[in-house]
Design a protein around this motif. Structure first.
Motif, mmCIF file in Angstrom:
data_model
loop_
_atom_site.group_PDB
_atom_site.id
_atom_site.type_symbol
_atom_site.label_atom_id
_atom_site.label_comp_id
_atom_site.label_asym_id
_atom_site.label_seq_id
_atom_site.Cartn_x
_atom_site.Cartn_y
_atom_site.Cartn_z
ATOM 1 N N TYR A 144 -2.096 3.906 48.796
ATOM 2 C CA TYR A 144 -2.663 3.223 49.964
ATOM 3 C C TYR A 144 -1.524 2.643 50.808
ATOM 4 C CZ TYR A 144 -1.763 -1.472 48.068
ATOM 5 O OH TYR A 144 -1.166 -2.621 47.613
ATOM 6 N N ASN A 145 -1.765 2.519 52.100
ATOM 7 C CA ASN A 145 -0.728 1.969 52.984
ATOM 8 C C ASN A 145 -1.285 0.952 53.983
ATOM 9 O OD1 ASN A 145 -2.142 3.757 54.525
ATOM 10 N ND2 ASN A 145 -0.363 4.720 55.487
ATOM 11 N N SER A 205 -4.456 4.710 55.866
ATOM 12 C CA SER A 205 -4.507 4.685 57.327
ATOM 13 C C SER A 205 -4.972 6.008 57.914
ATOM 14 C CB SER A 205 -3.127 4.325 57.894
ATOM 15 O OG SER A 205 -2.169 5.317 57.564
ATOM 16 N N TYR A 206 -4.581 7.142 57.284
ATOM 17 C CA TYR A 206 -4.958 8.438 57.852
ATOM 18 C C TYR A 206 -6.475 8.645 57.830
ATOM 19 C CZ TYR A 206 -0.028 9.655 57.822
ATOM 20 O OH TYR A 206 1.308 9.671 58.059
ATOM 21 N N VAL A 207 -7.135 8.153 56.778
ATOM 22 C CA VAL A 207 -8.598 8.291 56.698
ATOM 23 C C VAL A 207 -9.260 7.461 57.784
ATOM 24 C CG1 VAL A 207 -10.642 7.924 55.279
ATOM 25 C CG2 VAL A 207 -8.529 8.747 54.219
ATOM 26 N N LEU A 208 -8.841 6.205 57.896
ATOM 27 C CA LEU A 208 -9.476 5.320 58.874
ATOM 28 C C LEU A 208 -9.156 5.728 60.303
ATOM 29 C CD1 LEU A 208 -10.168 3.595 56.370
ATOM 30 C CD2 LEU A 208 -9.762 1.578 57.783
ATOM 31 N N ASP A 237 7.657 -4.914 54.326
ATOM 32 C CA ASP A 237 8.742 -4.415 53.479
ATOM 33 C C ASP A 237 8.257 -3.484 52.383
ATOM 34 O OD1 ASP A 237 10.457 -5.876 55.003
ATOM 35 O OD2 ASP A 237 10.514 -7.598 53.642
ATOM 36 N N ASP A 238 6.949 -3.588 52.053
ATOM 37 C CA ASP A 238 6.374 -2.709 51.022
ATOM 38 C C ASP A 238 5.750 -1.459 51.633
ATOM 39 O OD1 ASP A 238 7.057 -4.491 48.958
ATOM 40 O OD2 ASP A 238 5.260 -5.701 49.366
ATOM 41 N N HIS A 239 6.039 -1.234 52.916
ATOM 42 C CA HIS A 239 5.494 -0.073 53.633
ATOM 43 C C HIS A 239 3.957 -0.100 53.674
ATOM 44 C CE1 HIS A 239 9.486 1.695 53.844
ATOM 45 N NE2 HIS A 239 9.615 1.460 52.544
ATOM 46 N N VAL A 240 3.413 -1.288 53.867
ATOM 47 C CA VAL A 240 1.965 -1.485 53.971
ATOM 48 C C VAL A 240 1.667 -2.249 55.263
ATOM 49 C CG1 VAL A 240 -0.067 -2.608 52.959
ATOM 50 C CG2 VAL A 240 1.611 -1.486 51.469
ATOM 51 N N LYS A 241 0.693 -1.785 55.985
ATOM 52 C CA LYS A 241 0.215 -2.520 57.165
ATOM 53 C C LYS A 241 -0.824 -3.540 56.706
ATOM 54 C CE LYS A 241 0.804 1.393 60.377
ATOM 55 N NZ LYS A 241 1.503 0.863 61.543
ATOM 56 N N VAL A 242 -0.626 -4.806 57.048
ATOM 57 C CA VAL A 242 -1.519 -5.875 56.602
ATOM 58 C C VAL A 242 -2.342 -6.371 57.788
ATOM 59 C CG1 VAL A 242 -1.683 -8.163 55.561
ATOM 60 C CG2 VAL A 242 0.097 -6.558 54.795
ATOM 61 N N LEU A 243 -3.669 -6.309 57.646
ATOM 62 C CA LEU A 243 -4.582 -6.787 58.690
ATOM 63 C C LEU A 243 -5.448 -7.910 58.133
ATOM 64 C CD1 LEU A 243 -5.929 -3.424 60.169
ATOM 65 C CD2 LEU A 243 -3.969 -4.757 60.942
ATOM 66 N N THR A 244 -5.807 -8.845 58.993
ATOM 67 C CA THR A 244 -6.758 -9.898 58.637
ATOM 68 C C THR A 244 -7.922 -9.830 59.607
ATOM 69 O OG1 THR A 244 -5.007 -11.343 57.797
ATOM 70 C CG2 THR A 244 -7.116 -12.365 58.315
ATOM 71 N N MET A 245 -9.130 -9.721 59.076
ATOM 72 C CA MET A 245 -10.339 -9.658 59.911
ATOM 73 C C MET A 245 -11.233 -10.830 59.549
ATOM 74 S SD MET A 245 -11.051 -5.524 59.844
ATOM 75 C CE MET A 245 -12.202 -5.588 61.239
ATOM 76 N N SER A 246 -11.245 -11.832 60.417
ATOM 77 C CA SER A 246 -11.991 -13.060 60.127
ATOM 78 C C SER A 246 -13.416 -13.049 60.660
ATOM 79 C CB SER A 246 -11.249 -14.266 60.716
ATOM 80 O OG SER A 246 -11.076 -14.099 62.120
#
Length: 496
Positions: free
Chosen positions: A23-24, A42-45, A63-72
């Motif tokens: 996962y990324n 990300s490719y699926v979404l 730094d871990d090659h992960v995109k972090v999103l917050t959806m409140s």
């Protein structure tokens, strides 16, 4: 023709979601301790959801090659359903509450999931139309605030066309968006006399310009220009050549300055010389049904601020012991005879007004919970003697609301103790020992429902277990006792 293995594909992608190898993207939803982190790809979404495609392009990798999103602004439950739909193309709505499905529809629109938006609208219209009608004001307003709600818009406009008072006589009319008003007045099947359409259009235009003088005789040419600009998009949809002579004189003539002079001349020409050719477009008259339709505005039908016409149909079905409920024409007339905010909340008041009146329905709106409880009493009220009365036809109920998915019906089973009149004993009235009303319904906090004891007079409880009393006459401090925000009593009789 190529063979399509969609089921296997759906299953494999769903498994990928459950075991998110490589996962990324990490999406955090909710607040601690109830927050949840979704690990996704990300490719699926991006391939399935335009919203996430834009979002991912704007979000850098950490730094871990992960995109972090917050959806409140989305619930964990809603996002869980949507992510599963995106991966597997599967969604199940049968066990979800209607209010949640409607919120899910709004979220799906915000995420630009057009296929899901169409499916959710169709599901609500085909399977939960009564809920849409019960929450009509919210549903209709939302349908014009959010894009892609065409199916629900059409559903609401069909209701308005048949029952115009639903919107035109509501307190929400003046806040109606211009495109919503236009979508209504363009309909050929709008069940309104054309002069009334004109009046409502003028009324709406004035509401957008509150500084206009109240008295029309005080209007200046600038005032008419202001109103004309406001109604520029609406005026072409009025069917001017369907007006009577009197209505042209009484209703159009005072506002002639907001019309194009050539149109006003043509209107008068057609009245005085019907066969003469004119240049203005003549819209066809509306298709008014010969059969008078009942209004959908429940305040006109029931004079009620608690129940809707759908509720009344449901209660009428129970009175007639119908297995299949009435859905349209109500065989009963509901005549309001007592109302708490008008007549007072003391039980003694009810006895005085209802004395010797039979076939009554009492409706209670519980303070604090929004529950709608009530019962049907086929017997005459008695303000003189304290007595238990025999009946085989009484019942109690709690009605479906935004917070309650289904109504609960509980019929009398111990006929000897169906209805209890006790005007002289602490002023109380009861449906057996299942629903007891005492003293002042608004302030004394002594009304309550009993649990389903073996000697219960009615089939089942009408409140959830946490709000039921296990004893007779619980103290006002008990959780089972309640006050009434409002109550109404209707005399129910067969329509002629």
């Amino acid at each position: 023709m190529p063979t399509k293995f969609f089921d296997r594909l759906s299953n494999d992608l769903t498994q990928l979601l459950e075991d998110p190898i490589d996962y990324n993207v990490s999406i955090e939803v909710g607040e601690a301790p109830n927050n949840q982190i979704f690990k996704i790809h990300s490719y699926v979404l991006q391939s399935r959801c335009p919203y996430f495609k834009k979002k991912f392009n704007e979000t850098p990798f950490n730094d871990d090659h992960v995109k972090v999103l917050t959806m409140s602004d989305i619930s964990v439950k809603a996002l869980n359903i949507i992510i599963k739909y995106i991966y597997g193309g599967i969604i199940s709505l049968e066990k979800l509450e209607n209010s949640f499905i409607f919120d899910l529809l709004i979220t799906s629109s915000e995420l630009e999931l057009d296929e899901l938006v169409e499916h959710l609208q169709t599901f609500l219209v085909n399977n939960n139309a009564p809920w849409l009608r019960l929450n009509f004001a919210r549903v209709y307003q939302t349908s014009y605030q959010i894009k892609n709600f065409k199916i629900i818009q059409d559903f609401c406009n069909d209701i308005i066309a048949k029952h115009p008072n639903t919107i035109f006589e509501s307190d929400k009319f003046h806040t109606l968006p211009e495109d919503a008003l236009i979508s209504i007045i363009t309909r050929d099947d709008l069940q309104l006399d054309e002069s009334k359409v004109w009046e409502y259009v003028i009324q709406w235009g004035k509401s957008k310009n509150p500084t206009l003088p109240t008295n029309l005789t005080e209007w200046t040419s600038d005032n008419f220009i202001t109103l004309k600009k406001t109604l520029k998009q609406c005026l072409p949809h009025v069917r001017y050549f369907s007006f009577s002579h009197e209505d042209v004189l009484d209703k159009i003539f005072p506002y002639q300055h907001i019309l194009d002079p050539k149109l006003f001349l043509d209107i008068n020409t057609k009245l005085m010389a019907p066969d003469r050719t004119i240049s203005s477009t003549i819209l066809p008259p509306r298709k008014i049904l010969t059969k008078t339709l009942p209004t959908r505005n429940t305040r006109f039908l029931l004079s009620s601020h608690i129940v809707t016409d759908e509720h009344a149909l449901e209660i009428s079905s129970w009175i007639d012991k119908k297995e299949i409920p009435y859905t349209d024409s109500n065989p009963y007339k509901f005549e309001l005879i007592v109302k708490g905010s008008r007549d007072g909340f003391d039980i003694k008041t009810i006895y005085e007004i209802c004395h010797k009146v039979s076939n009554t329905v009492i409706i209670l709106k519980v303070e604090g919970t929004g529950e709608i409880l009530g019962g049907y009493n086929p017997l005459e009220w008695n303000k003189v003697n304290s007595v238990w009365k025999v009946t085989q036809d009484s019942f109690i109920f709690s009605l479906k609301t935004v917070n309650q998915k289904y109504s609960i019906l509980s019929r009398v089973k111990n006929f000897k103790f169906g209805i209890g009149y006790f005007p002289c004993y602490s002023s109380w009235f009861s449906f057996g020992n299942s629903l007891i009303l005492r003293d002042n319904l608004k302030t004394s906090k002594e009304c309550y429902c009993r649990d389903n004891l073996s000697n219960s007079s009615y089939e089942k409880p009408i409140r959830s277990a946490e709000f039921l009393s296990s004893i007779h006459n619980p103290p006002s401090s008990d959780k089972s006792t309640f006050n009434v925000e409002e109550y109404e009593i209707f005399k129910v009789s067969k329509r002629k």
